[in-house]
Design a protein around this motif. Sequence first.
Motif, PDB file in Angstrom:
ATOM      1  N   ALA A   1     -44.519 -56.560  -3.719  1.00  0.00           N
ATOM      2  CA  ALA A   1     -44.802 -55.927  -5.012  1.00  0.00           C
ATOM      3  C   ALA A   1     -44.287 -56.769  -6.170  1.00  0.00           C
ATOM      4  O   ALA A   1     -44.999 -56.982  -7.165  1.00  0.00           O
ATOM      5  CB  ALA A   1     -44.177 -54.522  -5.053  1.00  0.00           C
ATOM      6  N   VAL A   2     -43.053 -57.297  -6.060  1.00  0.00           N
ATOM      7  CA  VAL A   2     -42.521 -58.096  -7.177  1.00  0.00           C
ATOM      8  C   VAL A   2     -43.219 -59.452  -7.267  1.00  0.00           C
ATOM      9  O   VAL A   2     -43.331 -60.027  -8.350  1.00  0.00           O
ATOM     10  CB  VAL A   2     -40.983 -58.267  -7.082  1.00  0.00           C
ATOM     11  N   VAL A   3     -43.723 -59.952  -6.132  1.00  0.00           N
ATOM     12  CA  VAL A   3     -44.510 -61.199  -6.177  1.00  0.00           C
ATOM     13  C   VAL A   3     -45.808 -60.962  -6.943  1.00  0.00           C
ATOM     14  O   VAL A   3     -46.230 -61.791  -7.760  1.00  0.00           O
ATOM     15  CB  VAL A   3     -44.790 -61.710  -4.747  1.00  0.00           C
ATOM     16  N   LEU A   4     -46.463 -59.829  -6.712  1.00  0.00           N
ATOM     17  CA  LEU A   4     -47.687 -59.506  -7.444  1.00  0.00           C
ATOM     18  C   LEU A   4     -47.405 -59.299  -8.928  1.00  0.00           C
ATOM     19  O   LEU A   4     -48.218 -59.658  -9.786  1.00  0.00           O
ATOM     20  CB  LEU A   4     -48.339 -58.252  -6.855  1.00  0.00           C
ATOM     21  N   LEU A   5     -46.249 -58.722  -9.239  1.00  0.00           N
ATOM     22  CA  LEU A   5     -45.887 -58.486 -10.640  1.00  0.00           C
ATOM     23  C   LEU A   5     -45.575 -59.785 -11.375  1.00  0.00           C
ATOM     24  O   LEU A   5     -45.943 -59.954 -12.543  1.00  0.00           O
ATOM     25  CB  LEU A   5     -44.665 -57.569 -10.716  1.00  0.00           C
ATOM     26  N   THR A   6     -44.871 -60.689 -10.691  1.00  0.00           N
ATOM     27  CA  THR A   6     -44.360 -61.887 -11.363  1.00  0.00           C
ATOM     28  C   THR A   6     -45.238 -63.120 -11.146  1.00  0.00           C
ATOM     29  O   THR A   6     -45.173 -64.066 -11.940  1.00  0.00           O
ATOM     30  CB  THR A   6     -42.950 -62.220 -10.845  1.00  0.00           C
ATOM     31  N   GLY A   7     -46.009 -63.137 -10.058  1.00  0.00           N
ATOM     32  CA  GLY A   7     -46.782 -64.326  -9.727  1.00  0.00           C
ATOM     33  C   GLY A   7     -45.920 -65.464  -9.216  1.00  0.00           C
ATOM     34  O   GLY A   7     -46.355 -66.613  -9.205  1.00  0.00           O
ATOM     35  N   ARG A   8     -44.703 -65.133  -8.763  1.00  0.00           N
ATOM     36  CA  ARG A   8     -43.768 -66.170  -8.320  1.00  0.00           C
ATOM     37  C   ARG A   8     -43.401 -65.971  -6.862  1.00  0.00           C
ATOM     38  O   ARG A   8     -43.341 -64.853  -6.365  1.00  0.00           O
ATOM     39  CB  ARG A   8     -42.492 -66.136  -9.161  1.00  0.00           C
ATOM     40  N   ASP A   9     -43.118 -67.076  -6.185  1.00  0.00           N
ATOM     41  CA  ASP A   9     -42.666 -67.036  -4.802  1.00  0.00           C
ATOM     42  C   ASP A   9     -41.272 -66.407  -4.734  1.00  0.00           C
ATOM     43  O   ASP A   9     -40.475 -66.548  -5.678  1.00  0.00           O
ATOM     44  CB  ASP A   9     -42.612 -68.468  -4.254  1.00  0.00           C
ATOM     45  N   PRO A  10     -40.955 -65.710  -3.631  1.00  0.00           N
ATOM     46  CA  PRO A  10     -39.621 -65.091  -3.530  1.00  0.00           C
ATOM     47  C   PRO A  10     -38.470 -66.059  -3.735  1.00  0.00           C
ATOM     48  O   PRO A  10     -37.408 -65.669  -4.230  1.00  0.00           O
ATOM     49  CB  PRO A  10     -39.624 -64.523  -2.104  1.00  0.00           C
ATOM     50  N   SER A  11     -38.652 -67.324  -3.366  1.00  0.00           N
ATOM     51  CA  SER A  11     -37.565 -68.285  -3.534  1.00  0.00           C
ATOM     52  C   SER A  11     -37.198 -68.493  -4.997  1.00  0.00           C
ATOM     53  O   SER A  11     -36.055 -68.874  -5.309  1.00  0.00           O
ATOM     54  CB  SER A  11     -37.949 -69.635  -2.906  1.00  0.00           C
ATOM     55  N   PHE A  12     -38.148 -68.243  -5.914  1.00  0.00           N
ATOM     56  CA  PHE A  12     -37.864 -68.353  -7.347  1.00  0.00           C
ATOM     57  C   PHE A  12     -37.250 -67.074  -7.910  1.00  0.00           C
ATOM     58  O   PHE A  12     -36.722 -67.080  -9.014  1.00  0.00           O
ATOM     59  CB  PHE A  12     -39.144 -68.667  -8.128  1.00  0.00           C
ATOM     60  N   LEU A  13     -37.363 -65.999  -7.157  1.00  0.00           N
ATOM     61  CA  LEU A  13     -36.943 -64.693  -7.675  1.00  0.00           C
ATOM     62  C   LEU A  13     -35.551 -64.286  -7.212  1.00  0.00           C
ATOM     63  O   LEU A  13     -35.059 -63.244  -7.609  1.00  0.00           O
ATOM     64  CB  LEU A  13     -37.948 -63.615  -7.237  1.00  0.00           C
ATOM     65  N   MET A  14     -34.933 -65.113  -6.363  1.00  0.00           N
ATOM     66  CA  MET A  14     -33.599 -64.795  -5.862  1.00  0.00           C
ATOM     67  C   MET A  14     -32.619 -65.881  -6.286  1.00  0.00           C
ATOM     68  O   MET A  14     -32.909 -67.069  -6.178  1.00  0.00           O
ATOM     69  CB  MET A  14     -33.620 -64.659  -4.331  1.00  0.00           C
ATOM     70  N   ASP A  15     -31.463 -65.465  -6.770  1.00  0.00           N
ATOM     71  CA  ASP A  15     -30.419 -66.406  -7.174  1.00  0.00           C
ATOM     72  C   ASP A  15     -29.905 -67.157  -5.942  1.00  0.00           C
ATOM     73  O   ASP A  15     -29.492 -66.534  -4.965  1.00  0.00           O
ATOM     74  CB  ASP A  15     -29.270 -65.652  -7.843  1.00  0.00           C
ATOM     75  N   GLN A  16     -29.924 -68.490  -5.982  1.00  0.00           N
ATOM     76  CA  GLN A  16     -29.571 -69.271  -4.798  1.00  0.00           C
ATOM     77  C   GLN A  16     -28.089 -69.251  -4.482  1.00  0.00           C
ATOM     78  O   GLN A  16     -27.693 -69.621  -3.359  1.00  0.00           O
ATOM     79  CB  GLN A  16     -30.025 -70.725  -4.993  1.00  0.00           C
ATOM     80  N   TYR A  17     -27.260 -68.817  -5.429  1.00  0.00           N
ATOM     81  CA  TYR A  17     -25.822 -68.768  -5.186  1.00  0.00           C
ATOM     82  C   TYR A  17     -25.348 -67.368  -4.790  1.00  0.00           C
ATOM     83  O   TYR A  17     -24.619 -67.202  -3.819  1.00  0.00           O
ATOM     84  CB  TYR A  17     -25.061 -69.257  -6.430  1.00  0.00           C
ATOM     85  N   SER A  18     -25.778 -66.364  -5.535  1.00  0.00           N
ATOM     86  CA  SER A  18     -25.344 -64.989  -5.250  1.00  0.00           C
ATOM     87  C   SER A  18     -26.257 -64.276  -4.271  1.00  0.00           C
ATOM     88  O   SER A  18     -25.901 -63.221  -3.739  1.00  0.00           O
ATOM     89  CB  SER A  18     -25.276 -64.180  -6.548  1.00  0.00           C
ATOM     90  N   LEU A  19     -27.461 -64.830  -4.029  1.00  0.00           N
ATOM     91  CA  LEU A  19     -28.488 -64.212  -3.176  1.00  0.00           C
ATOM     92  C   LEU A  19     -28.878 -62.832  -3.688  1.00  0.00           C
ATOM     93  O   LEU A  19     -29.224 -61.937  -2.920  1.00  0.00           O
ATOM     94  CB  LEU A  19     -28.008 -64.134  -1.721  1.00  0.00           C
ATOM     95  N   GLU A  20     -28.839 -62.673  -5.008  1.00  0.00           N
ATOM     96  CA  GLU A  20     -29.274 -61.430  -5.631  1.00  0.00           C
ATOM     97  C   GLU A  20     -30.646 -61.651  -6.270  1.00  0.00           C
ATOM     98  O   GLU A  20     -30.952 -62.735  -6.763  1.00  0.00           O
ATOM     99  CB  GLU A  20     -28.266 -60.990  -6.700  1.00  0.00           C
ATOM    100  N   TRP A  21     -31.447 -60.588  -6.273  1.00  0.00           N
ATOM    101  CA  TRP A  21     -32.779 -60.675  -6.864  1.00  0.00           C
ATOM    102  C   TRP A  21     -32.686 -60.795  -8.379  1.00  0.00           C
ATOM    103  O   TRP A  21     -31.896 -60.101  -9.019  1.00  0.00           O
ATOM    104  CB  TRP A  21     -33.606 -59.449  -6.497  1.00  0.00           C
TER     105      TRP A  21
END
Length: 420
Positions: free
Chosen positions: A228-248
């Motif tokens: 759902a958030v990929v459809l909303l944002t048009g972005r891959d999940p890897s761009f939508l999660m913080d790489q350090y905190s692993l938070e969305w």
Amino acid sequence: MSQSYIIKAEIPSGTMIDNRYIIQKLLGQGGLGRTYLAYDTRRFNEACVLKEFAPTGSGENALEKCRNLFKREARILHQLAHPQIPRFLACFEGDGRLFLVQEFVDGKTYSFVLRERQDLEETFSEIEVIQWLKSLLPVLGYIHQHNIIHRDISPDNIMLPDGENLPVLIDFGVGKQIANLNENTTPDHMSFVGKMSLVGKVGYAPREQISLGLCSPSSDLYALGVTAVVLLTGRDPSFLMDQYSLEWRWRSYTKVTNDFARVLEKLLADTPKQRYQSSKEVLTDLERLGQFQVMGSSTVLDFPSTVIEQKSQPTFTTRQPHYQYPQTTASSARSSYSQQQYPVIEPQPQPQPQQSSLNPAFIQRCQQELAYYIGPIASLVVEEILEQTPQISPYQFIEFLAREIPDASAGVEFRKHLFS
């Protein structure tokens, strides 16, 4: 099983398979096989999908995995009867290949639909995604009530049929049949099935599924939330999660109301206990979003020129599965999802293949008779009985097969035909 499963090449267009299916074109290819568009010559050249299971790796492990997935998907699809899930039509082995036959869904995956939107510098709106969720959540509720977890939900595995409004859930190749509920299961484990093979798409599957092989209905809901958030944002999940905190961090890429954001955040909770536990819970919260009750008589959902009418979810009669799986009872399949518990399942060792003592012609006749009562899944039932009891007598074999027929009177008729 021979090495021919590995070295077989792509089937050329125009090839006749099983004296019935004419290959038209290759639809897709992956590590476990290929998918073809074909015409069924015994059904007025109706379009269908042939899924060929053939791993690209080598060795006995790859072959066994291929065959297990073939059996698993056939079993799962056989018992499902929902308008938003492709119908299972047949399964067979021919020319050194394993095949499943499914209803053909003529349309586009939501990955493709999203790319079309992005070409126009657009993505899906909040209202569209809410309606999309409302259309898919009953499908997940349906498979979870049948003790099945999809485990691979993503935009690639959800299709929008041409000229239709409701999305279709496809590819149950890594779906998992869950054992019946265990009264001694503790609340802390009621949602989980443990020690499975590690499957699921990275970025869409939750952490416990990718890291530990644990999954539950809430893990399907997590993957639906990511989609759902990929459809909303048009972005891959890897761009939508913080790489350090692993938070969305998806909210910075789209604009949604706080109420809907809270629903999505609960779907995406890292801890399974903090997520929604059922589709019904999510639907209840979506219905409470007052601003989305009614906005005119229709809402755009798929393409700019396509309009979706807001209607109640369609009703349909659930087909009782013919083939009952080990540890799964009819009563547990019918029990409501909110009452189900999912115990940890230990992997069972695979039986070593042995030569059957029964006459091949007799086995074939039994399979043909059984297929009359329970459909194409009969071939897998026969195969499994022979694998588990290779020295079974003809009388016992007929009795074992008769037990797979749900209707008692039909079982008696089946026995009479074969004993005569």
